[in-house]
Motif scaffolding. Structure first.
Motif, PDB file in Angstrom:
ATOM      1  N   ASP A   1      11.125   0.409   1.508  1.00  0.00           N
ATOM      2  CA  ASP A   1      12.297   0.513   2.367  1.00  0.00           C
ATOM      3  C   ASP A   1      11.860   1.246   3.639  1.00  0.00           C
ATOM      4  O   ASP A   1      11.534   2.433   3.587  1.00  0.00           O
ATOM      5  CB  ASP A   1      13.390   1.306   1.647  1.00  0.00           C
ATOM      6  CG  ASP A   1      14.598   1.574   2.545  1.00  0.00           C
ATOM      7  OD1 ASP A   1      14.597   1.124   3.699  1.00  0.00           O
ATOM      8  OD2 ASP A   1      15.531   2.244   2.065  1.00  0.00           O
ATOM      9  N   PRO A   2      11.841   0.537   4.790  1.00  0.00           N
ATOM     10  CA  PRO A   2      11.327   1.188   6.005  1.00  0.00           C
ATOM     11  C   PRO A   2      12.141   2.406   6.413  1.00  0.00           C
ATOM     12  O   PRO A   2      11.669   3.245   7.177  1.00  0.00           O
ATOM     13  CB  PRO A   2      11.382   0.081   7.063  1.00  0.00           C
ATOM     14  CG  PRO A   2      12.276  -0.965   6.511  1.00  0.00           C
ATOM     15  CD  PRO A   2      12.259  -0.849   5.023  1.00  0.00           C
ATOM     16  N   ASN A   3      13.364   2.514   5.918  1.00  0.00           N
ATOM     17  CA  ASN A   3      14.193   3.675   6.267  1.00  0.00           C
ATOM     18  C   ASN A   3      14.027   4.849   5.309  1.00  0.00           C
ATOM     19  O   ASN A   3      14.658   5.890   5.495  1.00  0.00           O
ATOM     20  CB  ASN A   3      15.674   3.268   6.298  1.00  0.00           C
ATOM     21  CG  ASN A   3      15.954   2.287   7.419  1.00  0.00           C
ATOM     22  OD1 ASN A   3      15.434   2.448   8.521  1.00  0.00           O
ATOM     23  ND2 ASN A   3      16.726   1.256   7.130  1.00  0.00           N
ATOM     24  N   SER A   4      13.221   4.679   4.265  1.00  0.00           N
ATOM     25  CA  SER A   4      13.068   5.788   3.322  1.00  0.00           C
ATOM     26  C   SER A   4      12.182   6.866   3.941  1.00  0.00           C
ATOM     27  O   SER A   4      11.469   6.640   4.917  1.00  0.00           O
ATOM     28  CB  SER A   4      12.508   5.288   1.982  1.00  0.00           C
ATOM     29  OG  SER A   4      11.271   4.622   2.161  1.00  0.00           O
TER      30      SER A   4
ATOM     31  N   VAL B   1       0.843  -1.201   0.000  1.00  0.00           N
ATOM     32  CA  VAL B   1       0.000   0.000   0.000  1.00  0.00           C
ATOM     33  C   VAL B   1       0.879   1.252   0.000  1.00  0.00           C
ATOM     34  O   VAL B   1       0.561   2.244  -0.650  1.00  0.00           O
ATOM     35  CB  VAL B   1      -0.964  -0.021   1.202  1.00  0.00           C
ATOM     36  CG1 VAL B   1      -1.655   1.314   1.394  1.00  0.00           C
ATOM     37  CG2 VAL B   1      -2.000  -1.137   1.015  1.00  0.00           C
ATOM     38  N   VAL B   2       2.009   1.189   0.703  1.00  0.00           N
ATOM     39  CA  VAL B   2       2.986   2.282   0.679  1.00  0.00           C
ATOM     40  C   VAL B   2       4.252   1.755   0.019  1.00  0.00           C
ATOM     41  O   VAL B   2       4.705   0.659   0.334  1.00  0.00           O
ATOM     42  CB  VAL B   2       3.315   2.784   2.102  1.00  0.00           C
ATOM     43  CG1 VAL B   2       4.337   3.914   2.046  1.00  0.00           C
ATOM     44  CG2 VAL B   2       2.044   3.246   2.812  1.00  0.00           C
ATOM     45  N   ARG B   3       4.803   2.534  -0.888  1.00  0.00           N
ATOM     46  CA  ARG B   3       5.920   2.072  -1.698  1.00  0.00           C
ATOM     47  C   ARG B   3       7.029   3.122  -1.710  1.00  0.00           C
ATOM     48  O   ARG B   3       6.745   4.326  -1.680  1.00  0.00           O
ATOM     49  CB  ARG B   3       5.397   1.878  -3.131  1.00  0.00           C
ATOM     50  CG  ARG B   3       6.443   1.564  -4.146  1.00  0.00           C
ATOM     51  CD  ARG B   3       5.799   1.407  -5.523  1.00  0.00           C
ATOM     52  NE  ARG B   3       6.783   0.927  -6.473  1.00  0.00           N
ATOM     53  CZ  ARG B   3       6.531   0.665  -7.742  1.00  0.00           C
ATOM     54  NH1 ARG B   3       5.304   0.824  -8.220  1.00  0.00           N
ATOM     55  NH2 ARG B   3       7.479   0.231  -8.544  1.00  0.00           N
ATOM     56  N   THR B   4       8.262   2.660  -1.791  1.00  0.00           N
ATOM     57  CA  THR B   4       9.399   3.572  -1.966  1.00  0.00           C
ATOM     58  C   THR B   4       9.665   3.730  -3.460  1.00  0.00           C
ATOM     59  O   THR B   4       9.761   2.739  -4.185  1.00  0.00           O
ATOM     60  CB  THR B   4      10.668   3.003  -1.287  1.00  0.00           C
ATOM     61  OG1 THR B   4      10.386   2.764   0.099  1.00  0.00           O
ATOM     62  CG2 THR B   4      11.832   3.965  -1.416  1.00  0.00           C
TER      63      THR B   4
ATOM     64  N   SER C   1       4.903   4.914 -10.019  1.00  0.00           N
ATOM     65  CA  SER C   1       5.110   4.471  -8.640  1.00  0.00           C
ATOM     66  C   SER C   1       4.859   5.591  -7.634  1.00  0.00           C
ATOM     67  O   SER C   1       4.856   5.354  -6.429  1.00  0.00           O
ATOM     68  CB  SER C   1       6.503   3.858  -8.451  1.00  0.00           C
ATOM     69  OG  SER C   1       7.480   4.850  -8.402  1.00  0.00           O
ATOM     70  N   CYS C   2       4.617   6.824  -8.121  1.00  0.00           N
ATOM     71  CA  CYS C   2       4.356   7.926  -7.172  1.00  0.00           C
ATOM     72  C   CYS C   2       3.185   8.803  -7.566  1.00  0.00           C
ATOM     73  O   CYS C   2       2.886   9.757  -6.843  1.00  0.00           O
ATOM     74  CB  CYS C   2       5.607   8.773  -6.975  1.00  0.00           C
ATOM     75  SG  CYS C   2       6.251   9.508  -8.481  1.00  0.00           S
ATOM     76  N   VAL C   3       2.517   8.529  -8.672  1.00  0.00           N
ATOM     77  CA  VAL C   3       1.290   9.270  -9.022  1.00  0.00           C
ATOM     78  C   VAL C   3       0.226   8.301  -9.537  1.00  0.00           C
ATOM     79  O   VAL C   3       0.542   7.245 -10.081  1.00  0.00           O
ATOM     80  CB  VAL C   3       1.519  10.354 -10.118  1.00  0.00           C
ATOM     81  CG1 VAL C   3       2.430  11.456  -9.626  1.00  0.00           C
ATOM     82  CG2 VAL C   3       2.012   9.763 -11.432  1.00  0.00           C
ATOM     83  N   TRP C   4      -1.026   8.680  -9.314  1.00  0.00           N
ATOM     84  CA  TRP C   4      -2.141   8.048 -10.021  1.00  0.00           C
ATOM     85  C   TRP C   4      -2.588   9.027 -11.104  1.00  0.00           C
ATOM     86  O   TRP C   4      -2.352  10.237 -11.006  1.00  0.00           O
ATOM     87  CB  TRP C   4      -3.337   7.825  -9.104  1.00  0.00           C
ATOM     88  CG  TRP C   4      -3.089   7.035  -7.874  1.00  0.00           C
ATOM     89  CD1 TRP C   4      -3.069   5.666  -7.761  1.00  0.00           C
ATOM     90  CD2 TRP C   4      -2.875   7.529  -6.546  1.00  0.00           C
ATOM     91  NE1 TRP C   4      -2.848   5.309  -6.453  1.00  0.00           N
ATOM     92  CE2 TRP C   4      -2.730   6.420  -5.695  1.00  0.00           C
ATOM     93  CE3 TRP C   4      -2.787   8.810  -5.996  1.00  0.00           C
ATOM     94  CZ2 TRP C   4      -2.501   6.546  -4.323  1.00  0.00           C
ATOM     95  CZ3 TRP C   4      -2.550   8.940  -4.630  1.00  0.00           C
ATOM     96  CH2 TRP C   4      -2.415   7.826  -3.813  1.00  0.00           C
TER      97      TRP C   4
END
Ligand SMILES: [Fe+2]
Length: 373
Positions: free
Chosen positions: A358-361, A261-264, A326-329
């Motif tokens: 990436d949990p650190n992003s 659901v959340v992506r780097t 990967s960052c817009v619809w």
């Protein structure tokens, strides 16, 4: 400091995947930085948050520049930071060069080496439109509202007694694939005097508008992105869906991957809401049905109530838009039936990496030091 800027690969290579969400792209480089190679080009931003237009740049000039690789990599960075970039008057851009540019955007920005341009699953459908010269190309999707109606005849008809809900138009290209598209490049060959605008919404900014605790919760979730219409269209037309489709990972006719659901974003290293909403998102996994509905309605509510997160393209003949899925619809506006004139376009899409978090992003605002409110 962002961990993935320190190594040679993108993501948390020494961590373990949580919640079945990959935490890195082992073959991708660390996030990229803009080198300045496009500083000589005139541009303006569409809004403070999303979009840029280069009003007098020919894509072919970038493609044929002595430092073309550097410039194309920088275009990929700008598109990934701004979400979408517009060009006008690409009258000299042929299909081969459009494909080449789109392919190089993915390739030079660290896409997995064995990935290429997407092949539309139902390229073999006899109802598909040809290019203006009568040929077809498996890497080019021809956009035409009339053809759309014919091909998708297996889909249920909308109730004619109610106004349409246009929120269903929002989507990210080819999220029905295991490895979805990173860059899509759409050139509009014909357009009516008005109507048919396309909108893009920043998944970075929608993420930034959520509370930290809600963001953290969404980071534990995946969504099923099923698109059964391709299999049913192929069965009805008695042909096989295309396979592979731009990646050895995109094979077969299941079209039901799970994505975070959340992506780097591999190029900026920033987090965005990805599979939280959209035409191809069928359900949020491992939650009850009402929770699934609540999550998707909340994301859609943020999109429809925050129009400062949206860039809108009024198409002109031979205008082009390139965006990072990967960052817009994006959403089409189905109002061209109200005006005279055809709306035809050609789209190429590059296939990116398997989506990961990436949990650190960081979020875009965190990375740029912009206050959230
Ligand atoms: Fe699309």
């Amino acid at each position: 400091m962002h961990s993935s800027t320190e190594g040679t690969t993108n993501g948390t290579s020494n961590g373990t995947a949580q919640h079945n969400i990959p935490n890195s792209c082992p073959s991708c480089p660390a996030p990229l930085k803009y080198s300045g190679s496009l500083d000589h080009l005139r541009y303006f931003e569409i809004t403070p948050i999303i979009g840029r237009e280069y009003p007098d740049v020919k894509v072919t000039d970038i493609l044929n520049a002595p430092n073309a690789e550097e410039q194309i990599r920088d275009v990929a960075v700008i598109i990934s930071e701004r979400g979408v970039v517009f060009f006008r008057d690409q009258d000299n851009l042929n299909i081969a060069d459009q494909k080449k540019f789109c392919d190089l955007l993915g390739k030079l920005s660290g896409r997995p080496e064995d990935h290429g341009l997407h092949v539309h699953p139902i390229y073999r459908d006899p109802g598909n439109l040809t290019l203006p010269d009568g040929t077809t190309d498996e890497n080019i999707y021809v956009i035409n509202s009339e053809a759309q109606k014919k091909i998708y005849k297996t889909m249920a008809r909308r109730a004619p007694t109610e106004p349409r809900d246009l929120s269903r138009e929002w989507h990210s290209d080819s999220t029905f694939e295991n490895a979805p598209s990173d860059f899509s490049f759409l050139k509009m060959e014909e357009t009516p005097p008005h109507g048919g605008d396309t909108l893009w919404c920043s998944g970075y900014e929608i993420y930034d508008r959520m509370s930290p605790s809600y963001r953290s919760y969404l980071e534990t979730l995946t969504a099923t992105c099923a698109q059964p219409v391709f299999k049913s269209a192929a069965e009805a037309g008695k042909y096989e869906v295309m396979s592979p489709r731009g990646s050895p990972l995109n094979i077969g006719d299941d079209f039901a991957p799970s994505h975070p659901v959340v992506r780097t974003n591999r190029i900026t290293g920033w987090k965005a809401i990805f599979a939280g909403v959209g035409l191809h998102v069928t359900k949020i996994n491992d939650v009850y049905s009402y929770e699934d509905q609540m999550i998707r309605e909340y994301v859609m509510r943020l999109i429809t109530r925050n129009h400062d997160c949206i860039a809108r393209m009024k198409w002109t003949k031979n205008a082009a838009a390139i965006w990072n899925n990967s960052c817009v619809w994006h959403a089409a506006t189905p109002d061209t039936h109200l005006v005279n004139g055809n709306r035809t376009g050609v789209r190429a899409s590059s296939i990116g990496e398997t989506p990961y978090l990436d949990p650190n992003s960081k979020s875009r605002r965190e990375a740029l030091g912009i206050p959230i409110v």
